[in-house]
Design an enzyme around this catalytic site. Structure first.
Site, PDB file in Angstrom:
ATOM      1  N   ASP A 121      -8.381  -2.801  -0.965  1.00  0.00           N
ATOM      2  CA  ASP A 121      -9.041  -1.756  -1.718  1.00  0.00           C
ATOM      3  C   ASP A 121     -10.306  -1.381  -0.957  1.00  0.00           C
ATOM      4  O   ASP A 121     -11.039  -2.263  -0.504  1.00  0.00           O
ATOM      5  CB  ASP A 121      -9.372  -2.264  -3.123  1.00  0.00           C
ATOM      6  CG  ASP A 121      -9.477  -1.110  -4.089  1.00  0.00           C
ATOM      7  OD1 ASP A 121      -8.567  -0.262  -4.097  1.00  0.00           O
ATOM      8  OD2 ASP A 121     -10.486  -1.024  -4.811  1.00  0.00           O
TER       9      ASP A 121
ATOM     10  N   ARG B 218     -12.319  -1.720   7.635  1.00  0.00           N
ATOM     11  CA  ARG B 218     -10.959  -2.284   7.610  1.00  0.00           C
ATOM     12  C   ARG B 218     -10.741  -3.197   8.810  1.00  0.00           C
ATOM     13  O   ARG B 218     -10.171  -4.277   8.682  1.00  0.00           O
ATOM     14  CB  ARG B 218      -9.930  -1.141   7.599  1.00  0.00           C
ATOM     15  CG  ARG B 218      -8.460  -1.600   7.538  1.00  0.00           C
ATOM     16  CD  ARG B 218      -7.539  -0.470   7.120  1.00  0.00           C
ATOM     17  NE  ARG B 218      -7.957   0.078   5.847  1.00  0.00           N
ATOM     18  CZ  ARG B 218      -8.636   1.226   5.705  1.00  0.00           C
ATOM     19  NH1 ARG B 218      -8.926   1.982   6.752  1.00  0.00           N
ATOM     20  NH2 ARG B 218      -9.027   1.634   4.527  1.00  0.00           N
TER      21      ARG B 218
ATOM     22  N   LYS C 198      -3.595   3.359   6.421  1.00  0.00           N
ATOM     23  CA  LYS C 198      -4.149   1.999   6.326  1.00  0.00           C
ATOM     24  C   LYS C 198      -3.209   1.028   7.032  1.00  0.00           C
ATOM     25  O   LYS C 198      -3.639   0.137   7.751  1.00  0.00           O
ATOM     26  CB  LYS C 198      -4.237   1.561   4.859  1.00  0.00           C
ATOM     27  CG  LYS C 198      -5.362   2.116   4.044  1.00  0.00           C
ATOM     28  CD  LYS C 198      -5.307   1.398   2.682  1.00  0.00           C
ATOM     29  CE  LYS C 198      -6.415   1.750   1.749  1.00  0.00           C
ATOM     30  NZ  LYS C 198      -6.322   0.991   0.482  1.00  0.00           N
TER      31      LYS C 198
ATOM     32  N   THR D  12       0.841  -1.208   0.000  1.00  0.00           N
ATOM     33  CA  THR D  12       0.000   0.000   0.000  1.00  0.00           C
ATOM     34  C   THR D  12       0.870   1.250   0.000  1.00  0.00           C
ATOM     35  O   THR D  12       2.004   1.213   0.471  1.00  0.00           O
ATOM     36  CB  THR D  12      -0.941   0.034   1.240  1.00  0.00           C
ATOM     37  OG1 THR D  12      -1.725   1.233   1.203  1.00  0.00           O
ATOM     38  CG2 THR D  12      -0.196  -0.014   2.564  1.00  0.00           C
TER      39      THR D  12
ATOM     40  N   LYS E 236     -11.622   3.299  16.214  1.00  0.00           N
ATOM     41  CA  LYS E 236     -12.064   3.205  14.817  1.00  0.00           C
ATOM     42  C   LYS E 236     -12.048   1.750  14.357  1.00  0.00           C
ATOM     43  O   LYS E 236     -12.982   1.287  13.703  1.00  0.00           O
ATOM     44  CB  LYS E 236     -11.173   4.074  13.924  1.00  0.00           C
ATOM     45  CG  LYS E 236     -11.580   3.999  12.461  1.00  0.00           C
ATOM     46  CD  LYS E 236     -10.681   4.796  11.536  1.00  0.00           C
ATOM     47  CE  LYS E 236     -10.968   4.425  10.082  1.00  0.00           C
ATOM     48  NZ  LYS E 236     -10.062   5.040   9.127  1.00  0.00           N
TER      49      LYS E 236
ATOM     50  N   ASP F 213     -12.591  10.215   6.881  1.00  0.00           N
ATOM     51  CA  ASP F 213     -12.789  10.034   8.332  1.00  0.00           C
ATOM     52  C   ASP F 213     -13.584  11.170   8.998  1.00  0.00           C
ATOM     53  O   ASP F 213     -14.470  10.902   9.813  1.00  0.00           O
ATOM     54  CB  ASP F 213     -11.444   9.887   9.067  1.00  0.00           C
ATOM     55  CG  ASP F 213     -10.881   8.468   8.984  1.00  0.00           C
ATOM     56  OD1 ASP F 213     -11.623   7.556   8.582  1.00  0.00           O
ATOM     57  OD2 ASP F 213      -9.700   8.290   9.331  1.00  0.00           O
TER      58      ASP F 213
ATOM     59  N   PHE G 244      -7.825  10.306   8.258  1.00  0.00           N
ATOM     60  CA  PHE G 244      -7.456  10.453   6.851  1.00  0.00           C
ATOM     61  C   PHE G 244      -8.706  10.314   5.985  1.00  0.00           C
ATOM     62  O   PHE G 244      -9.754   9.852   6.456  1.00  0.00           O
ATOM     63  CB  PHE G 244      -6.374   9.441   6.454  1.00  0.00           C
ATOM     64  CG  PHE G 244      -6.874   8.033   6.212  1.00  0.00           C
ATOM     65  CD1 PHE G 244      -7.087   7.166   7.268  1.00  0.00           C
ATOM     66  CD2 PHE G 244      -7.119   7.573   4.924  1.00  0.00           C
ATOM     67  CE1 PHE G 244      -7.549   5.871   7.052  1.00  0.00           C
ATOM     68  CE2 PHE G 244      -7.564   6.274   4.690  1.00  0.00           C
ATOM     69  CZ  PHE G 244      -7.792   5.424   5.756  1.00  0.00           C
TER      70      PHE G 244
HETATM   71  P1  ITT Z   1      -3.477   2.057  -1.637  1.00  0.00           P
HETATM   72  O1  ITT Z   1      -2.062   2.372  -1.976  1.00  0.00           O
HETATM   73  O2  ITT Z   1      -3.607   1.012  -0.569  1.00  0.00           O
HETATM   74  O3  ITT Z   1      -4.347   1.763  -2.840  1.00  0.00           O
HETATM   75  P2  ITT Z   1      -5.269   4.344  -1.370  1.00  0.00           P
HETATM   76  O4  ITT Z   1      -5.378   5.437  -0.372  1.00  0.00           O
HETATM   77  O5  ITT Z   1      -5.153   4.727  -2.832  1.00  0.00           O
HETATM   78  O6  ITT Z   1      -4.053   3.394  -0.931  1.00  0.00           O
HETATM   79  P3  ITT Z   1      -7.703   2.947  -2.098  1.00  0.00           P
HETATM   80  O7  ITT Z   1      -7.258   2.873  -3.516  1.00  0.00           O
HETATM   81  O8  ITT Z   1      -8.282   1.703  -1.473  1.00  0.00           O
HETATM   82  O9  ITT Z   1      -6.500   3.386  -1.153  1.00  0.00           O
HETATM   83  O10 ITT Z   1      -8.682   4.160  -1.973  1.00  0.00           O
HETATM   84  C1  ITT Z   1      -9.655   4.226  -1.028  1.00  0.00           C
HETATM   85  C2  ITT Z   1      -9.909   5.665  -0.657  1.00  0.00           C
HETATM   86  O11 ITT Z   1     -11.118   5.655   0.120  1.00  0.00           O
HETATM   87  C3  ITT Z   1      -8.824   6.241   0.259  1.00  0.00           C
HETATM   88  O12 ITT Z   1      -7.838   6.942  -0.428  1.00  0.00           O
HETATM   89  C4  ITT Z   1      -9.645   7.164   1.172  1.00  0.00           C
HETATM   90  O13 ITT Z   1      -9.842   8.402   0.532  1.00  0.00           O
HETATM   91  C5  ITT Z   1     -10.963   6.435   1.251  1.00  0.00           C
HETATM   92  N1  ITT Z   1     -10.974   5.577   2.449  1.00  0.00           N
HETATM   93  C6  ITT Z   1     -10.824   4.217   2.505  1.00  0.00           C
HETATM   94  N2  ITT Z   1     -10.850   3.781   3.779  1.00  0.00           N
HETATM   95  C7  ITT Z   1     -11.001   4.877   4.540  1.00  0.00           C
HETATM   96  C8  ITT Z   1     -11.077   5.087   5.924  1.00  0.00           C
HETATM   97  O14 ITT Z   1     -10.953   4.100   6.797  1.00  0.00           O
HETATM   98  N3  ITT Z   1     -11.230   6.341   6.366  1.00  0.00           N
HETATM   99  C9  ITT Z   1     -11.339   7.371   5.501  1.00  0.00           C
HETATM  100  N4  ITT Z   1     -11.267   7.265   4.182  1.00  0.00           N
HETATM  101  C10 ITT Z   1     -11.093   6.030   3.697  1.00  0.00           C
END
Ligand code: ITT
Length: 176
Positions: free
Chosen positions: A60, A162, A11, A6, A156, A136, A133
């Site tokens: 994802d 997650r 995350k 990631t 959380k 949130d 982030f």
């Molecule tokens: P990777 O490198 O793991 O892909 P990413 O941030 O691009 O990191 P995703 O492609 O899964 O992750 O995008 C999901 C988006 O959804 C992430 O960037 C956040 O904006 C939002 N998101 C996912 N989980 C969240 C959480 O627990 N709290 C707030 N926003 C979240």
């Protein structure tokens, strides 16, 4: 040791609190335009599986808002980067129906692919509250009055998509 592939440190920090035996590794992989998080995650595994020696997983996730017919969903990362929380709050202006859910799909590769998922139902707050982030500060999970942004990582994790996906993954690892 299992790699969590990631680019999102938040995350990783959340995951590390549930499964200690992991290490973050940032290897960019294509996030295809698809209808479901599962498809995006499985494509990522196919792309990475011959490039990484060790066991690894990726995750994802996305926010699905009922009143916006599931938007931003699979486009959550892009939408956050472009219109952000202010843009979402604007789209939700005047809407009484504020139900939404977060979903996380973990894809783990140990020679074959294993999928784990978690869903957290809740609603979109009227205004931003707290830190965290991504979305949130604007998401309030069912059973709480606080946004994810107002919670500690541990709190959380008890509610979150997650956290749930990670608990299912952990159960699988422990049963091995
Ligand atoms: P990777 O490198 O793991 O892909 P990413 O941030 O691009 O990191 P995703 O492609 O899964 O992750 O995008 C999901 C988006 O959804 C992430 O960037 C956040 O904006 C939002 N998101 C996912 N989980 C969240 C959480 O627990 N709290 C707030 N926003 C979240």
């Amino acid at each position: 040791m299992i790699y969590f592939i990631t680019g999102n440190r938040h995350k990783y920090v959340e995951a590390k609190k549930i499964i200690d035996d992991i290490e973050m590794k940032h290897i960019p992989y294509p996030e295809i335009q698809a209808d479901s998080l599962e498809e995006v995650a499985k494509f990522g595994i196919d792309y990475l599986k011959n490039k990484i020696e060790a066991k690894f997983f990726l995750e994802d996730s996305g926010l699905f808002i009922d009143a916006l017919k599931g938007f931003p969903g699979v486009y959550s990362a892009y939408v956050f980067k472009t219109i952000g929380n202010d843009g979402i709050l604007k789209l939700m202006e005047g809407k009484k129906e504020r139900k939404a859910y977060f979903k996380a799909v973990i894809a783990y590769y140990d020679g074959s692919v294993h999928i784990f998922q978690g869903i957290c139902y809740g609603e979109i707050a009227m205004e931003k509250r707290g830190e965290g982030f991504g979305y949130d500060p604007i998401f309030v999970p069912e059973g709480s009055k606080k946004t994810f942004g107002e919670m500690s990582k541990e709190e959380k994790n008890k509610y979150s998509h997650r956290g749930k996906a990670l608990m299912a993954f952990k159960k699988f690892l422990n049963s091995q």
